[in-house]
Design a protein around this motif. Structure first.
Motif, PDB file in Angstrom:
ATOM      1  N   GLY A   1       0.833  -1.189   0.000  1.00 31.34           N
ATOM      2  CA  GLY A   1       0.000   0.000   0.000  1.00 31.34           C
ATOM      3  C   GLY A   1       0.867   1.239   0.000  1.00 31.34           C
ATOM      4  N   PHE A   2       0.247   2.392   0.226  1.00 28.15           N
ATOM      5  CA  PHE A   2       0.974   3.668   0.174  1.00 28.15           C
ATOM      6  C   PHE A   2       2.075   3.721   1.231  1.00 28.15           C
ATOM      7  CE2 PHE A   2       1.765   8.060   1.331  1.00 28.15           C
ATOM      8  CZ  PHE A   2       1.854   8.692   0.103  1.00 28.15           C
ATOM      9  N   GLY A   3       1.742   3.346   2.460  1.00 24.75           N
ATOM     10  CA  GLY A   3       2.694   3.453   3.562  1.00 24.75           C
ATOM     11  C   GLY A   3       3.912   2.575   3.376  1.00 24.75           C
ATOM     12  N   TYR A   4       3.675   1.326   3.022  1.00 26.19           N
ATOM     13  CA  TYR A   4       4.794   0.403   2.821  1.00 26.19           C
ATOM     14  C   TYR A   4       5.680   0.869   1.675  1.00 26.19           C
ATOM     15  CZ  TYR A   4       7.355  -3.941   2.022  1.00 26.19           C
ATOM     16  OH  TYR A   4       8.349  -4.870   1.854  1.00 26.19           O
ATOM     17  N   ALA A   5       5.053   1.306   0.576  1.00 23.77           N
ATOM     18  CA  ALA A   5       5.817   1.766  -0.586  1.00 23.77           C
ATOM     19  C   ALA A   5       6.601   3.042  -0.256  1.00 23.77           C
ATOM     20  CB  ALA A   5       4.879   2.020  -1.764  1.00 23.77           C
ATOM     21  N   LEU A   6       6.014   3.897   0.571  1.00 19.10           N
ATOM     22  CA  LEU A   6       6.707   5.119   1.002  1.00 19.10           C
ATOM     23  C   LEU A   6       7.981   4.767   1.758  1.00 19.10           C
ATOM     24  CD1 LEU A   6       6.781   8.243   1.531  1.00 19.10           C
ATOM     25  CD2 LEU A   6       5.511   7.762   3.618  1.00 19.10           C
ATOM     26  N   ARG A   7       7.867   3.848   2.715  1.00 22.64           N
ATOM     27  CA  ARG A   7       9.036   3.435   3.494  1.00 22.64           C
ATOM     28  C   ARG A   7      10.072   2.751   2.602  1.00 22.64           C
ATOM     29  NH1 ARG A   7       4.749   2.049   6.926  1.00 22.64           N
ATOM     30  NH2 ARG A   7       4.876  -0.167   6.335  1.00 22.64           N
ATOM     31  N   LEU A   8       9.593   1.984   1.632  1.00 24.54           N
ATOM     32  CA  LEU A   8      10.509   1.322   0.710  1.00 24.54           C
ATOM     33  C   LEU A   8      11.283   2.347  -0.112  1.00 24.54           C
ATOM     34  CD1 LEU A   8      11.560  -1.264  -0.672  1.00 24.54           C
ATOM     35  CD2 LEU A   8       9.662  -1.025  -2.297  1.00 24.54           C
ATOM     36  N   GLY A   9      10.583   3.366  -0.593  1.00 22.88           N
ATOM     37  CA  GLY A   9      11.240   4.417  -1.369  1.00 22.88           C
ATOM     38  C   GLY A   9      12.302   5.141  -0.553  1.00 22.88           C
ATOM     39  N   LEU A  10      11.986   5.429   0.699  1.00 23.15           N
ATOM     40  CA  LEU A  10      12.951   6.080   1.584  1.00 23.15           C
ATOM     41  C   LEU A  10      14.176   5.187   1.793  1.00 23.15           C
ATOM     42  CD1 LEU A  10      10.548   7.519   4.315  1.00 23.15           C
ATOM     43  CD2 LEU A  10      11.960   8.873   2.755  1.00 23.15           C
ATOM     44  N   LEU A  11      13.915   3.937   2.146  1.00 26.76           N
ATOM     45  CA  LEU A  11      15.003   3.023   2.498  1.00 26.76           C
ATOM     46  C   LEU A  11      15.864   2.664   1.290  1.00 26.76           C
ATOM     47  CD1 LEU A  11      16.318   1.244   4.670  1.00 26.76           C
ATOM     48  CD2 LEU A  11      14.704  -0.574   4.050  1.00 26.76           C
ATOM     49  N   LEU A  12      15.212   2.373   0.166  1.00 21.08           N
ATOM     50  CA  LEU A  12      15.934   1.895  -1.004  1.00 21.08           C
ATOM     51  C   LEU A  12      16.919   2.939  -1.530  1.00 21.08           C
ATOM     52  CD1 LEU A  12      16.026  -0.675  -2.665  1.00 21.08           C
ATOM     53  CD2 LEU A  12      14.330   0.309  -4.209  1.00 21.08           C
ATOM     54  N   PHE A  13      16.495   4.200  -1.518  1.00 22.21           N
ATOM     55  CA  PHE A  13      17.371   5.250  -2.048  1.00 22.21           C
ATOM     56  C   PHE A  13      18.413   5.707  -1.030  1.00 22.21           C
ATOM     57  CE2 PHE A  13      14.262   5.254  -5.342  1.00 22.21           C
ATOM     58  CZ  PHE A  13      14.910   5.762  -6.447  1.00 22.21           C
ATOM     59  N   VAL A  14      18.230   5.346   0.224  1.00 20.61           N
ATOM     60  CA  VAL A  14      19.228   5.681   1.244  1.00 20.61           C
ATOM     61  C   VAL A  14      20.327   4.620   1.289  1.00 20.61           C
ATOM     62  CG1 VAL A  14      19.632   5.875   3.726  1.00 20.61           C
ATOM     63  CG2 VAL A  14      17.744   7.114   2.682  1.00 20.61           C
ATOM     64  N   VAL A  15      19.944   3.346   1.215  1.00 25.06           N
ATOM     65  CA  VAL A  15      20.914   2.267   1.422  1.00 25.06           C
ATOM     66  C   VAL A  15      21.676   1.893   0.143  1.00 25.06           C
ATOM     67  CG1 VAL A  15      19.531   1.309   3.287  1.00 25.06           C
ATOM     68  CG2 VAL A  15      19.262   0.406   0.971  1.00 25.06           C
ATOM     69  N   MET A  16      21.198   2.349  -1.022  1.00 23.40           N
ATOM     70  CA  MET A  16      21.894   2.019  -2.260  1.00 23.40           C
ATOM     71  C   MET A  16      23.156   2.875  -2.399  1.00 23.40           C
ATOM     72  SD  MET A  16      20.749  -0.364  -4.221  1.00 23.40           S
ATOM     73  CE  MET A  16      19.323  -1.450  -4.288  1.00 23.40           C
ATOM     74  N   PRO A  17      24.345   2.276  -2.380  1.00 22.74           N
ATOM     75  CA  PRO A  17      25.585   3.056  -2.507  1.00 22.74           C
ATOM     76  C   PRO A  17      25.626   3.887  -3.787  1.00 22.74           C
ATOM     77  CG  PRO A  17      26.062   0.797  -1.835  1.00 22.74           C
ATOM     78  CD  PRO A  17      24.613   0.831  -2.212  1.00 22.74           C
ATOM     79  N   SER A  18      25.092   3.334  -4.877  1.00 24.14           N
ATOM     80  CA  SER A  18      25.125   4.069  -6.141  1.00 24.14           C
ATOM     81  C   SER A  18      24.316   5.358  -6.058  1.00 24.14           C
ATOM     82  CB  SER A  18      24.607   3.187  -7.284  1.00 24.14           C
ATOM     83  OG  SER A  18      23.290   2.737  -7.009  1.00 24.14           O
ATOM     84  N   ASP A  19      23.178   5.318  -5.365  1.00 24.23           N
ATOM     85  CA  ASP A  19      22.363   6.524  -5.217  1.00 24.23           C
ATOM     86  C   ASP A  19      23.042   7.551  -4.322  1.00 24.23           C
ATOM     87  OD1 ASP A  19      20.373   5.611  -6.869  1.00 24.23           O
ATOM     88  OD2 ASP A  19      19.185   4.738  -5.264  1.00 24.23           O
ATOM     89  N   ASP A  20      23.621   7.085  -3.212  1.00 22.53           N
ATOM     90  CA  ASP A  20      24.317   8.002  -2.303  1.00 22.53           C
ATOM     91  C   ASP A  20      25.473   8.692  -3.027  1.00 22.53           C
ATOM     92  OD1 ASP A  20      22.625   7.203  -0.258  1.00 22.53           O
ATOM     93  OD2 ASP A  20      23.968   5.607   0.404  1.00 22.53           O
ATOM     94  N   LEU A  21      26.263   7.917  -3.752  1.00 15.97           N
ATOM     95  CA  LEU A  21      27.400   8.478  -4.484  1.00 15.97           C
ATOM     96  C   LEU A  21      26.947   9.448  -5.570  1.00 15.97           C
ATOM     97  CD1 LEU A  21      29.507   5.200  -4.837  1.00 15.97           C
ATOM     98  CD2 LEU A  21      30.168   7.225  -3.531  1.00 15.97           C
ATOM     99  N   THR A  22      25.851   9.107  -6.238  1.00 16.57           N
ATOM    100  CA  THR A  22      25.343   9.979  -7.306  1.00 16.57           C
ATOM    101  C   THR A  22      24.860  11.307  -6.753  1.00 16.57           C
ATOM    102  OG1 THR A  22      24.675   8.046  -8.606  1.00 16.57           O
ATOM    103  CG2 THR A  22      23.697  10.154  -9.200  1.00 16.57           C
ATOM    104  N   MET A  23      24.110  11.280  -5.661  1.00 17.77           N
ATOM    105  CA  MET A  23      23.611  12.524  -5.077  1.00 17.77           C
ATOM    106  C   MET A  23      24.741  13.429  -4.604  1.00 17.77           C
ATOM    107  SD  MET A  23      20.130  11.424  -3.014  1.00 17.77           S
ATOM    108  CE  MET A  23      20.827  10.008  -2.153  1.00 17.77           C
ATOM    109  N   VAL A  24      25.740  12.839  -3.955  1.00 14.82           N
ATOM    110  CA  VAL A  24      26.886  13.631  -3.494  1.00 14.82           C
ATOM    111  C   VAL A  24      27.655  14.195  -4.688  1.00 14.82           C
ATOM    112  CG1 VAL A  24      29.074  13.574  -2.253  1.00 14.82           C
ATOM    113  CG2 VAL A  24      27.105  12.351  -1.340  1.00 14.82           C
ATOM    114  N   THR A  25      27.828  13.385  -5.726  1.00 17.72           N
ATOM    115  CA  THR A  25      28.548  13.833  -6.918  1.00 17.72           C
ATOM    116  C   THR A  25      27.841  15.000  -7.591  1.00 17.72           C
ATOM    117  OG1 THR A  25      29.439  11.613  -7.313  1.00 17.72           O
ATOM    118  CG2 THR A  25      29.407  13.122  -9.176  1.00 17.72           C
ATOM    119  N   VAL A  26      26.533  14.879  -7.775  1.00 17.67           N
ATOM    120  CA  VAL A  26      25.757  15.936  -8.429  1.00 17.67           C
ATOM    121  C   VAL A  26      25.769  17.207  -7.590  1.00 17.67           C
ATOM    122  CG1 VAL A  26      23.431  16.628  -9.117  1.00 17.67           C
ATOM    123  CG2 VAL A  26      24.292  14.373  -9.744  1.00 17.67           C
TER     124      VAL A  26
END
Length: 211
Positions: free
Chosen positions: A111-136
Motif C-alpha cells: 500500500g501507500f505506507g509500505y511503498a513510502l518506506r521502501l522508497g525512503l530506504l531503497l534510495f538511502v541504502v543504495m551506494p550508487s544513489d548516495d554516491l550519485t547525489m553527493v557527486t551531483v
C-alpha cells in the motif's frame, strides 16, 4: 557546466533495483497508491540528499573565498573524480546482481505506507544513489550553480521512476505485456547505460582538472 550536464546522472539514480521495484508496485493490487508512495519516499531522499551535498560543498567553497581557480575548487574536482571512480566500480560490480530479491514478492500487495518506506530506504541504502547525489551536489556547488539547477535532475529522476505507473495509466491492459519487459531490461542491461553516463561525467571532471 550547467543543469543539462548533470541531467544524465538521473539515469544512474533509478537504474536496476529501483526501477524494478517501481515495476512491481505498478503491477500490484494497488498500483496507483503504491507507486505514489514509492515516488514520495524517493523524492524526499533525492531532494534532501542532493541539497545537503550541494550545501556542504557550497559552504566549503565559500569559506575559501578568493578569485580565479582556488585550491578548494581543485580539491572538490578531485573529490568528485574519486566519487565517480568509486561509482563506476560499484555499478560494474553489481552488474551481475540480476534477479528478483525475495522481498520484492511482498510488493504485489504493498500500500501507500509500505511503498513510502521502501522508497525512503531503497534510495538511502543504495551506494550508487548516495554516491550519485553527493557527486551531483558537489559538482553543482563547485561550478557555482544555484540550487534550482538541481531541480531538473531531481524531476527527471522521479519521471524515470514513474515510467511504470505512466505505462499503466496510458496503456491499460497492454501494460501487462510492457511492464515485464521493462522490468527484465532494467534488471539485465541498465548497468551499461549507467556506466556510460558515469564515464561521460568523469570525462567532464577530468577536463575541469586539466584546465
Amino acid at each position: 557546466m550547467n543543469f543539462l550536464t548533470i541531467l544524465p546522472m538521473a539515469v544512474v539514480m533509478v537504474a536496476g533495483t529501483q526501477l524494478v521495484a517501481a515495476v512491481f508496485l505498478a503491477s500490484g493490487d494497488r498500483p496507483r497508491r503504491a507507486s505514489l508512495g514509492f515516488l514520495t519516499g524517493a523524492a524526499i531522499v533525492v531532494v534532501v540528499g542532493t541539497t545537503l551535498a550541494w550545501l556542504v560543498f557550497r559552504v566549503i567553497k565559500g569559506a575559501a573565498g578568493g578569485g580565479g581557480r582556488s585550491p578548494v575548487e581543485t580539491a572538490i574536482d578531485w573529490v568528485v573524480l574519486g566519487l565517480l571512480v568509486v561509482l563506476a566500480v560499484v555499478v560494474f560490480v553489481r552488474r551481475h546482481s540480476s534477479g528478483e530479491p525475495k522481498w520484492m514478492g511482498r510488493l504485489q500487495h504493498a500500500g501507500f505506507g509500505y511503498a513510502l518506506r521502501l522508497g525512503l530506504l531503497l534510495f538511502v541504502v543504495m551506494p550508487s544513489d548516495d554516491l550519485t547525489m553527493v557527486t551531483v551536489g558537489a559538482s553543482a556547488a563547485r561550478h557555482g550553480l544555484s540550487w534550482w539547477h538541481l531541480v531538473p535532475f531531481m524531476l527527471l529522476t522521479l519521471l524515470l521512476l514513474a515510467l511504470p505507473l505512466l505505462a499503466l495509466l496510458l496503456l491499460g491492459d497492454r501494460a501487462d505485456r510492457t511492464l515485464p519487459r521493462m522490468r527484465d531490461w532494467a534488471d539485465r542491461h541498465s548497468w551499461i547505460i549507467s556506466e556510460a553516463v558515469v564515464v561521460f561525467f568523469l570525462a567532464l571532471t577530468v577536463v575541469d582538472l586539466l584546465r
